[in-house]
Scaffold this motif. Sequence first.
Motif, PDB file in Angstrom:
ATOM      1  N   ALA A  57       0.861  -1.178   0.000  1.00 45.32           N
ATOM      2  CA  ALA A  57       0.000   0.000   0.000  1.00 45.32           C
ATOM      3  C   ALA A  57       0.903   1.236   0.000  1.00 45.32           C
ATOM      4  N   THR A  59       0.950   5.866  -0.686  1.00 42.94           N
ATOM      5  CA  THR A  59       0.234   7.115  -0.893  1.00 42.94           C
ATOM      6  C   THR A  59       0.568   7.630  -2.279  1.00 42.94           C
ATOM      7  N   GLU A  70      -4.752   7.216  -0.735  1.00 45.95           N
ATOM      8  CA  GLU A  70      -4.175   5.929  -0.389  1.00 45.95           C
ATOM      9  C   GLU A  70      -4.451   4.924  -1.508  1.00 45.95           C
ATOM     10  N   PRO A  72      -4.371   1.028  -2.243  1.00 48.64           N
ATOM     11  CA  PRO A  72      -4.300  -0.208  -1.463  1.00 48.64           C
ATOM     12  C   PRO A  72      -3.245  -1.183  -2.004  1.00 48.64           C
ATOM     13  N   ALA A  73      -2.832  -2.107  -1.155  1.00 52.50           N
ATOM     14  CA  ALA A  73      -1.914  -3.162  -1.564  1.00 52.50           C
ATOM     15  C   ALA A  73      -2.584  -3.980  -2.664  1.00 52.50           C
ATOM     16  N   SER A  74      -1.779  -4.530  -3.554  1.00 57.44           N
ATOM     17  CA  SER A  74      -2.338  -5.314  -4.653  1.00 57.44           C
ATOM     18  C   SER A  74      -1.368  -6.409  -5.068  1.00 57.44           C
TER      19      SER A  74
END
Length: 97
Positions: A57, A59, A70, A72-74
């Motif tokens: 994740a 910014t 933000e 998100p993690a992926s």
Amino acid sequence: MNRTDLTAAVAEATGLTTEHAAAAVAATLDGIARGVAEHGSVALAGFGTFERRRRAARTGRHPRTGEPMEIPASVAPGFKPATAFRRRVAATGSPEN
């Protein structure tokens, strides 16, 4: 080269009909995608490794407003070419191609 061109090249190189070559290309691509999704990677000697890569994740900036947001993690697919593949591509011509 697109999928149609690849199918034609496989058909010509193997003597398969276009329909059989299209099925072979589709099965190969599906197998790679399934292997990466289920096992994390697919290694093809002399060609490279398809792998699942995790992105943390972070910014970022909203493209219209410039406001921080933000992200998100992926998880995304990645590819690391084998040395033989990199050398073959490098030998084909200038970087402008």
